[in-house]
Design an enzyme around this catalytic site. Structure first.
Site, short mmCIF file in Angstrom:
data_model
loop_
_atom_site.label_atom_id
_atom_site.label_comp_id
_atom_site.label_asym_id
_atom_site.label_seq_id
_atom_site.Cartn_x
_atom_site.Cartn_y
_atom_site.Cartn_z
N LYS A 1 38.05 33.74 42.45
CA LYS A 1 38.54 34.31 43.71
C LYS A 1 38.45 33.26 44.81
CE LYS A 1 37.70 39.08 42.51
NZ LYS A 1 38.89 39.91 42.60
N ASP B 1 28.49 46.09 33.76
CA ASP B 1 29.90 45.82 33.99
C ASP B 1 30.11 44.88 35.18
OD1 ASP B 1 32.74 46.24 33.60
OD2 ASP B 1 32.71 47.54 35.36
N HIS C 1 29.45 39.60 37.86
CA HIS C 1 30.18 39.27 39.08
C HIS C 1 29.25 39.12 40.29
CE1 HIS C 1 33.63 40.00 36.72
NE2 HIS C 1 33.81 41.28 36.97
C1 BG6 Z 1 35.99 43.99 35.86
C2 BG6 Z 1 35.29 45.28 35.59
O1 BG6 Z 1 35.27 42.91 35.36
O2 BG6 Z 1 36.15 43.84 37.27
C3 BG6 Z 1 36.02 46.46 36.18
O3 BG6 Z 1 35.15 45.46 34.19
C4 BG6 Z 1 36.31 46.22 37.65
O4 BG6 Z 1 35.29 47.66 36.01
C5 BG6 Z 1 36.93 44.85 37.87
O5 BG6 Z 1 37.16 47.24 38.12
C6 BG6 Z 1 37.02 44.53 39.36
O6 BG6 Z 1 37.75 43.35 39.52
P1 BG6 Z 1 38.55 43.08 40.87
O7 BG6 Z 1 39.07 41.70 40.73
O8 BG6 Z 1 39.63 44.11 40.94
O9 BG6 Z 1 37.55 43.23 41.98
#
Ligand code: BG6
Length: 493
Positions: free
Chosen positions: A186, A239, A244
């Site tokens: 990002k 998840d 993240h």
């Molecule tokens: C993914 C998850 O890794 O990231 C999902 O498995 C989530 O549950 C997604 O919705 C969110 O990604 P972004 O880029 O839309 O914030």
């Protein structure tokens, strides 16, 4: 074009008809096609269970592009993109299907193809079958050229992550393995490195002397989008938080690396993870909070609760919201709480790093109408906006000593600059063989080590979970994590 890029000849997508492929991978690859960044020699193979021919797959692909990208596939680039695809039908456990895959990869139109990417856009429980079958038909070779991309979460906990890693290393060299965490692709996350290390203004403030606490929020208004079979076993902590949010934390907290090279950067991130204070069993409640959404209104529409989502086990206590507090015990951060939270069906789709600075040491304005002034914030918004803001007090023009809060806005996208999807950047890195924004195994391992005590504790407490109505910011009981009365979640820019 680098050698590795020009040599890449096939890109295989396992789980080609799944959610990740249709929402992220295929549209991003298509945008790379539009940008002219895909080597001419590159062909794609879609691998999936559905009983389709290549033609049926291509028509599905056109539909995906129409839905996601709003393109009717008439122009040259789109037709070229669709024509790059072959389709192989099969089960992941079926070695015969992998023999067919091998043939598709080595089709004569490609000449000798010895540089292949395998993208595992599938459930973590299916990785082992695919890895073993790639080896069974010799597709893991030539070592050093073929690449394998693994999505997060890498394992379910530290032990399973180690087992998965051993399995991968039995058949692939580390050089071939790309552990992806798309948050690192990002723009704001990458820009955080620039913001911190290209501006002498910021870095002197970036420590325990000036920063009161750090908040990292990844809020989603969407639900589990039909992914119950995966999500119900994973939950928000596995998840999102273990990967993240933990990656965001490392980029906020790391020391400047000696060079902007893959390993130098990753060494610094690992140091942060190693310095996170471990959470003893008896303090899990003081450090982590979980909850699950019930029915409620999101953007004016009534949405079902998690328990009512199809595929969710009856009485499931899987968390769809998690908040946690971590301390980094090093010279820069000792004593500064890092509050992390993420959840589904929250009030708003919003991801942000919010950094609250300390109060000024002297209450100079105590006798004026101002009394106490709120501390400054630095806000790094990841999505939907990509911005950086700093809040500053200024005097309101006039006779009285009154202030107003001003936001210095360092939005960095010009109107004519199109936003990139994180996957676009990372897929290009895979094609070009750049691992800077991919995760090394020691990062995965240390991140699991940080969250494992929470997971283990929760696994024993199986009879209760807090709930929150869909469309809210989660239960207020979660606020118990805060260290001080004047700390609270920041929900807006
Ligand atoms: C993914 C998850 O890794 O990231 C999902 O498995 C989530 O549950 C997604 O919705 C969110 O990604 P972004 O880029 O839309 O914030």
């Amino acid at each position: 074009m680098t050698d590795s890029m020009s040599g890449l000849c096939a890109f295989v997508i396992f789980g080609a008809t799944g959610n990740l492929a249709s929402k992220k991978l295929l549209p991003s690859l298509y945008r790379l096609e539009l940008a002219g960044r895909l080597p001419d020699s590159l062909n794609f193979v879609a691998f999936s269970r559905r009983e389709w021919t290549t033609e049926q797959w291509r028509s599905y692909l056109r539909d995906v592009l129409r839905e996601q990208e709003d393109v009717v596939c008439q122009e040259e680039a789109c037709q070229r993109f669709v024509a790059r695809f072959d389709y192989v039908q099969g089960e992941f456990a079926d070695t015969a299907a992998f023999e067919r895959l091998k043939e598709a990869v080595a089709k004569p139109k490609m000449g000798v193809c010895s540089n292949v990417v395998f993208y595992l856009a599938i459930r973590p429980g299916e990785y082992a079958e695919v890895i073993k079958n790639l080896e069974a038909v010799g597709l893991n070779k030539p070592r050093g050229f073929n690449r394998i991309v693994i999505e997060k979460p890498f394992g379910q906990d530290i032990e399973s992550a180690q087992i998965l890693n051993q399995l991968l290393h039995r058949y692939f060299d580390e050089e071939q393995i790309y552990r992806i965490d798309h948050y690192l692709g990002k723009e704001t996350v990458q820009n955080l490195l620039v913001f911190r290390f290209a501006n002498t203004l910021i870095e002197p403030l970036w420590n325990r002397n000036f920063i009161d606490h750090v908040q990292i929020t990844v809020a989603e208004s969407i639900g589990i989008e039909g992914r119950a079979d995966y999500y119900d076993k994973a939950g928000a902590l596995r998840d999102m938080l273990q990967n993240h949010l933990m990656q965001l934390l490392t980029v906020v907290a790391m020391e400047p690396p000696p060079a902007l090279e893959a390993d130098a950067l990753r060494d610094e991130k690992v140091k942060v993870l190693r310095s996170i204070r471990s959470i003893p069993k008896r303090s899990v409640h003081a450090h982590a909070f979980r909850a699950q959404y019930g029915p409620g209104f999101v953007d004016g529409d009534m949405q079902p609760g998690y328990q009512q989502e199809s595929g969710v086990e009856e009485n499931s206590i899987t968390e769809t919201f998690v908040a946690a507090k971590f301390y980094i015990d090093n010279w820069r951060w000792r004593g500064v709480p890092f509050y992390l939270r993420t959840g589904k069906r929250l009030k708003q789709q919003m991801s942000m790093i919010a950094i609250r600075l300390r109060h000024p040491p002297q209450q100079l304005f105590r006798e004026t109408p101002l009394q106490t002034v709120d501390p400054n914030w630095i806000l790094l918004s990841i999505q939907p906006e990509e911005t950086m803001k700093m809040e500053i007090h200024v005097k309101q023009p006039g006779l009285d000593m009154e202030t107003r809060l001003l936001q210095l806005n360092a939005s960095y996208r010009r109107e004519d600059e199109k936003p990139l999807d994180a996957y676009e950047a990372l897929l290009l890195d895979v094609v070009e063989g750049d691992k800077t924004l991919f995760i090394r195994f020691d990062e995965v391992e240390w991140a699991w080590r940080v969250v494992d005590p929470i997971l283990k504790y929760w696994a024993q407490e199986r009879d209760f979970i807090h709930t929150y109505p869909a469309g809210t910011w989660g239960p207020h009981e979660g606020n118990r994590l805060f260290d001080a009365e004047d700390q609270e979640w920041r929900n807006s820019l």
